[in-house]
Design a protein around this motif. Structure first.
Motif, PDB file in Angstrom:
ATOM      1  N   VAL A  87     -19.435   9.336  30.481  1.00 39.65           N
ATOM      2  CA  VAL A  87     -20.442   9.865  29.556  1.00 39.65           C
ATOM      3  C   VAL A  87     -21.143  11.093  30.128  1.00 39.65           C
ATOM      4  O   VAL A  87     -21.338  12.091  29.436  1.00 39.65           O
ATOM      5  N   ILE A  88     -21.528  11.036  31.404  1.00 43.96           N
ATOM      6  CA  ILE A  88     -22.287  12.126  32.009  1.00 43.96           C
ATOM      7  C   ILE A  88     -21.372  13.176  32.628  1.00 43.96           C
ATOM      8  O   ILE A  88     -21.768  14.318  32.835  1.00 43.96           O
ATOM      9  N   GLY A  89     -20.131  12.806  32.914  1.00 42.51           N
ATOM     10  CA  GLY A  89     -19.207  13.762  33.518  1.00 42.51           C
ATOM     11  C   GLY A  89     -19.399  13.923  35.009  1.00 42.51           C
ATOM     12  O   GLY A  89     -19.045  14.967  35.580  1.00 42.51           O
ATOM     13  N   ALA A  90     -19.928  12.896  35.670  1.00 42.24           N
ATOM     14  CA  ALA A  90     -20.220  12.972  37.099  1.00 42.24           C
ATOM     15  C   ALA A  90     -18.999  12.653  37.949  1.00 42.24           C
ATOM     16  O   ALA A  90     -18.079  11.948  37.515  1.00 42.24           O
ATOM     17  N   GLN A  91     -19.017  13.155  39.172  1.00 45.33           N
ATOM     18  CA  GLN A  91     -18.148  12.651  40.216  1.00 45.33           C
ATOM     19  C   GLN A  91     -18.857  11.431  40.805  1.00 45.33           C
ATOM     20  O   GLN A  91     -20.025  11.518  41.173  1.00 45.33           O
ATOM     21  N   VAL A  92     -18.175  10.302  40.865  1.00 42.12           N
ATOM     22  CA  VAL A  92     -18.813   9.048  41.260  1.00 42.12           C
ATOM     23  C   VAL A  92     -18.154   8.508  42.525  1.00 42.12           C
ATOM     24  O   VAL A  92     -16.923   8.507  42.650  1.00 42.12           O
ATOM     25  N   ILE A  93     -18.986   8.069  43.460  1.00 47.78           N
ATOM     26  CA  ILE A  93     -18.518   7.430  44.685  1.00 47.78           C
ATOM     27  C   ILE A  93     -19.001   5.988  44.630  1.00 47.78           C
ATOM     28  O   ILE A  93     -20.208   5.723  44.708  1.00 47.78           O
ATOM     29  N   SER A  94     -18.065   5.053  44.439  1.00 53.15           N
ATOM     30  CA  SER A  94     -18.412   3.651  44.168  1.00 53.15           C
ATOM     31  C   SER A  94     -18.101   2.765  45.369  1.00 53.15           C
ATOM     32  O   SER A  94     -17.032   2.889  45.981  1.00 53.15           O
ATOM     33  N   PHE A  95     -19.042   1.848  45.652  1.00 47.75           N
ATOM     34  CA  PHE A  95     -18.878   0.887  46.739  1.00 47.75           C
ATOM     35  C   PHE A  95     -18.980  -0.524  46.179  1.00 47.75           C
ATOM     36  O   PHE A  95     -19.987  -0.875  45.549  1.00 47.75           O
ATOM     37  N   GLU A  96     -17.961  -1.336  46.404  1.00 52.70           N
ATOM     38  CA  GLU A  96     -17.981  -2.728  45.962  1.00 52.70           C
ATOM     39  C   GLU A  96     -17.109  -3.569  46.914  1.00 52.70           C
ATOM     40  O   GLU A  96     -15.883  -3.450  46.911  1.00 52.70           O
ATOM     41  N   PRO A  97     -17.722  -4.438  47.718  1.00 52.14           N
ATOM     42  CA  PRO A  97     -16.953  -5.216  48.705  1.00 52.14           C
ATOM     43  C   PRO A  97     -16.302  -6.484  48.149  1.00 52.14           C
ATOM     44  O   PRO A  97     -15.334  -6.981  48.730  1.00 52.14           O
ATOM     45  N   ASN A  98     -16.835  -7.027  47.053  1.00 52.50           N
ATOM     46  CA  ASN A  98     -16.322  -8.287  46.517  1.00 52.50           C
ATOM     47  C   ASN A  98     -14.937  -8.054  45.911  1.00 52.50           C
ATOM     48  O   ASN A  98     -14.807  -7.307  44.939  1.00 52.50           O
ATOM     49  N   PRO A  99     -13.873  -8.682  46.437  1.00 53.23           N
ATOM     50  CA  PRO A  99     -12.528  -8.411  45.918  1.00 53.23           C
ATOM     51  C   PRO A  99     -12.362  -8.721  44.438  1.00 53.23           C
ATOM     52  O   PRO A  99     -11.631  -8.010  43.721  1.00 53.23           O
ATOM     53  N   ASP A 100     -13.016  -9.766  43.938  1.00 52.45           N
ATOM     54  CA  ASP A 100     -12.883 -10.114  42.517  1.00 52.45           C
ATOM     55  C   ASP A 100     -13.478  -9.013  41.629  1.00 52.45           C
ATOM     56  O   ASP A 100     -12.881  -8.617  40.626  1.00 52.45           O
ATOM     57  N   ALA A 101     -14.659  -8.535  42.004  1.00 47.27           N
ATOM     58  CA  ALA A 101     -15.292  -7.466  41.228  1.00 47.27           C
ATOM     59  C   ALA A 101     -14.533  -6.150  41.404  1.00 47.27           C
ATOM     60  O   ALA A 101     -14.367  -5.377  40.456  1.00 47.27           O
ATOM     61  N   PHE A 102     -14.057  -5.890  42.620  1.00 43.79           N
ATOM     62  CA  PHE A 102     -13.365  -4.634  42.895  1.00 43.79           C
ATOM     63  C   PHE A 102     -12.084  -4.507  42.071  1.00 43.79           C
ATOM     64  O   PHE A 102     -11.759  -3.422  41.582  1.00 43.79           O
ATOM     65  N   THR A 103     -11.366  -5.618  41.905  1.00 48.16           N
ATOM     66  CA  THR A 103     -10.143  -5.591  41.097  1.00 48.16           C
ATOM     67  C   THR A 103     -10.439  -5.146  39.669  1.00 48.16           C
ATOM     68  O   THR A 103      -9.710  -4.351  39.075  1.00 48.16           O
ATOM     69  N   ILE A 104     -11.544  -5.644  39.112  1.00 49.09           N
ATOM     70  CA  ILE A 104     -11.930  -5.278  37.742  1.00 49.09           C
ATOM     71  C   ILE A 104     -12.375  -3.821  37.692  1.00 49.09           C
ATOM     72  O   ILE A 104     -12.005  -3.063  36.779  1.00 49.09           O
ATOM     73  N   LEU A 105     -13.186  -3.404  38.665  1.00 48.75           N
ATOM     74  CA  LEU A 105     -13.632  -2.018  38.766  1.00 48.75           C
ATOM     75  C   LEU A 105     -12.433  -1.076  38.833  1.00 48.75           C
ATOM     76  O   LEU A 105     -12.353  -0.078  38.100  1.00 48.75           O
ATOM     77  N   GLU A 106     -11.477  -1.400  39.689  1.00 46.71           N
ATOM     78  CA  GLU A 106     -10.292  -0.571  39.888  1.00 46.71           C
ATOM     79  C   GLU A 106      -9.488  -0.443  38.591  1.00 46.71           C
ATOM     80  O   GLU A 106      -9.034   0.643  38.216  1.00 46.71           O
ATOM     81  N   ALA A 107      -9.350  -1.565  37.886  1.00 47.50           N
ATOM     82  CA  ALA A 107      -8.578  -1.560  36.640  1.00 47.50           C
ATOM     83  C   ALA A 107      -9.264  -0.732  35.560  1.00 47.50           C
ATOM     84  O   ALA A 107      -8.608   0.022  34.821  1.00 47.50           O
ATOM     85  N   SER A 108     -10.577  -0.839  35.428  1.00 51.02           N
ATOM     86  CA  SER A 108     -11.299  -0.087  34.396  1.00 51.02           C
ATOM     87  C   SER A 108     -11.278   1.408  34.674  1.00 51.02           C
ATOM     88  O   SER A 108     -11.198   2.227  33.744  1.00 51.02           O
ATOM     89  N   VAL A 109     -11.355   1.786  35.935  1.00 50.38           N
ATOM     90  CA  VAL A 109     -11.261   3.210  36.284  1.00 50.38           C
ATOM     91  C   VAL A 109      -9.901   3.759  35.856  1.00 50.38           C
ATOM     92  O   VAL A 109      -9.796   4.841  35.276  1.00 50.38           O
TER      93      VAL A 109
END
Length: 618
Positions: free
Chosen positions: A94-116
């Motif tokens: 929406v904002i057009g930003a460059q984003v640097i994301s940190f997420e250590p939980n493997p379950d959440a990270f898998t979902i984050l990775e897929a949505s990206v």
């Protein structure tokens, strides 16, 4: 699907790639701010996933829509505790930003990775499957919950498998505009490891603080860097902190600190001033408008239409310089430009006497102007003309980006509203004799800008950032007849001036925008067609081949929520020379669409713009 991310630390679990079938059955799509966003949501029991599925909105969207407009163009955002990627997707998509994301939980990270990956943001979102803390180390996850992935917390452990690094270590010398932190009580640890980033970049900080103890710790860490608490959001309190510009020493001023903060982005600038015009009988609203601006500027120039003496409350205000105009018919609202002739090498804001300006107004306008190197006009209220234009005040003549509305990202406009403008006096050096008639300040400024090839942009802002003040006087907008308008009736003159400038186009002052050509089957198809057009840019030029440029067609376009530059091109009519000359310069990203049997389909027969335009006469 997989997405490029930073290498994972030794000993970390390796995520198994998701199959297409696994992805498809768990995808939820939302439309937000004219952006289609896809979420991979495999767990219907998880708190955040359930809310996104049910509302078809971003989680905590009200907070995000207030914070987004605070950021500059093309910002860099750090998302610490990204969870499933809700905030990362908002800032990137929406904002057009460059984003640097940190997420250590493997379950959440898998979902984050897929949505990206789903949103094709691989090059825009940098993923780190690590925890962020005060220093490098190892940790382990506790408080794991299937119904709330966001509750997971990383605690230090020499035998842990989760890598912990500080923001200073990971970011190095990169510039950052926003740091968002949601790490279940470990926010202070994150800030302890971000001292160099805070000192160098002075980013906006959003941090969750569930208890007063946590809030106190965050404030104590941020205070030495010059931060102050601005706002609180959400059920679990999340606080916005910004670097303060208020004077801390006797020799400092707010405007001086503000100008110092934008560095060398502006031309030589000696101060910040505001100009305002008023009419007799509006003293209550005038007082409120003036007092909202004075703490933010070095001085205010006030043009008093219909006054034979200065109102008593203004006599005591040293920052205010007044000009009396007893007849009140010489310049009208153009009087707000009177002070421009009194300043040199300054930022000048033109303001209205019926608007309450927020306490961060001058800061935000100055920062927006600095992003454009001081070479443009920025405003909060502006209009895009539906062309060809017949009557400036007729329904459907223009699409208005209203100052009381919400705008998530900066937009270019044709006509800036001079009650909400800021510019540098070296760029806009108008004198009052260039305002040839009274009460047409917006139009004469537009004429000046068109002749000098100066751009106008509406700045991003939350809804009701500027608030209208109730006044009891006639104005050019709500007077319903020429008789009641009297001296305010300038509609014919404004239309005449604008028509002499036509076509006013955003293509004349910047790099080529996206150009979309639409051939209507019937003019009644316009709204559904505009809704389905695949627009990717913020400021597209839309050429619509129609049967006739009727008032009804204009009204439907202006009432839509898209606010694009639209040109109506009636069939069987040759293009006026000025419009033909404009279109000859359009090149690059041109897309062709047509309506067939009420469906929008790609017009594969059109090969180039010239060929498409020739269809007008066929």
């Amino acid at each position: 699907m997989s997405v490029h991310s930073k290498p994972k630390a030794a000993g970390q679990p390796v995520n198994t790639p998701l199959t297409a079938g696994q992805m498809a059955k768990n995808i939820t799509r939302i439309n937000a701010f004219q952006q289609d966003v896809a979420f991979y949501l495999p767990n219907p029991s998880d708190h955040i996933q359930k809310i996104i599925r049910g509302t078809k909105k971003f989680y905590e969207q009200s907070m995000l829509t207030e914070i987004g407009p605070l950021l500059p163009e093309n910002p860099t955002v750090v998302d610490v505790g990204a969870n499933i990627g809700n905030h990362s997707l908002f800032f990137a998509k929406v904002i057009g930003a460059q984003v640097i994301s940190f997420e250590p939980n493997p379950d959440a990270f898998t979902i984050l990775e897929a949505s990206v990956a789903l949103n094709q943001l691989n090059d825009q979102v940098e993923l780190h499957q690590i925890a962020v803390g005060a220093a490098e180390g190892l940790g382990e996850i506790n408080k794991v919950s299937e119904i709330n992935l966001g509750m997971a917390q990383v605690v230090a452990s020499h035998e842990g498998s989760i890598q912990i690094q500080s923001l200073d270590e990971v970011l190095g010398t990169r510039h950052v505009d926003l740091i968002k932190i949601d790490v279940e009580g470990m926010e202070c640890e994150v800030l302890k490891g971000a001292g160099q980033v805070l000192e160098r970049c002075k980013p906006v900080v959003i941090a969750e603080a569930a208890t007063l103890e946590e809030l106190s710790g965050i404030e104590n860490l941020l205070r030495p860097y010059g931060y102050r608490k601005i706002q609180c959001y959400n059920d679990t309190p999340t606080f916005l902190f910004r670097h303060a510009l208020e004077p801390s020493e006797e020799h400092e001023t707010f405007t001086g600190n503000l100008l110092a903060s934008v560095g060398k982005k502006l031309p030589e600038t000696t101060g910040i001033y505001a100009g305002m015009a008023t009419v007799a009988g509006n003293e209550v609203a005038l007082r409120s408008a003036v007092m909202s601006l004075l703490p933010q500027v070095d001085g205010l120039f006030l043009y008093l239409n219909g006054y034979s003496e200065v109102p008593p409350f203004l006599d005591k205000l040293e920052q205010v310089t007044c000009q009396l105009d007893p007849a009140g018919t010489r310049y009208g609202d153009a009087g707000k430009f009177w002070g421009l002739e009194q300043v040199e090498n300054a930022i000048y804001l033109t303001c209205d006497d019926d608007i309450l300006y927020p306490q961060d107004y001058v800061q935000r306008m100055t920062e927006a102007l600095a992003e454009l190197k001081g070479r443009a006009v920025v405003c909060v209220h502006g209009s895009l003309l539906v062309q060809p234009m017949e009557n400036f005040y007729a329904n459907g003549s223009r699409s208005v980006l209203h100052f009381a509305g919400e705008l998530i990202r900066r937009r270019q406009v044709h006509v800036p509203g001079t009650g909400t403008c800021a510019f540098h006096s070296s760029t806009v050096d108008m004198t009052l004799d260039q305002f040839e008639t009274a009460n047409m300040a917006d139009i004469w400024l537009t004429k000046f800008m068109a002749e000098k090839h100066i751009e106008a942009y509406t700045v991003a802002h939350k809804g009701l950032w500027l608030r209208p003040l109730k006044v009891n006087r006639p104005n050019i907008y709500d007077a319903s007849s020429a008789a009641s308008r009297g001296a305010y009736d300038t509609s014919a003159a404004q239309t005449s001036v604008l028509k002499s400038l036509m076509p006013i186009s955003i293509t004349q002052t910047r790099e080529m925008p996206q150009v979309v050509c639409l051939k209507l089957e019937r003019d009644s198809n316009i709204l559904s067609s505009m809704k389905d057009l695949p627009i990717t840019g913020r400021d597209p030029v839309v050429l619509i081949m129609c049967d006739a440029a009727t008032d009804d067609l204009r009204a439907k376009i202006a009432q839509s929520s898209y606010n694009w530059e639209v040109h109506l091109l009636p069939r069987n009519q040759s293009l006026p020379p000025a419009i033909a000359a404009l279109f000859q310069n359009l090149s690059g990203d041109v897309n062709f669409w047509k309506v067939e049997k009420r469906r929008l389909v790609e017009d594969r027969a059109a090969q180039n713009l010239q060929e498409w335009l020739e269809c007008l006469l066929s």
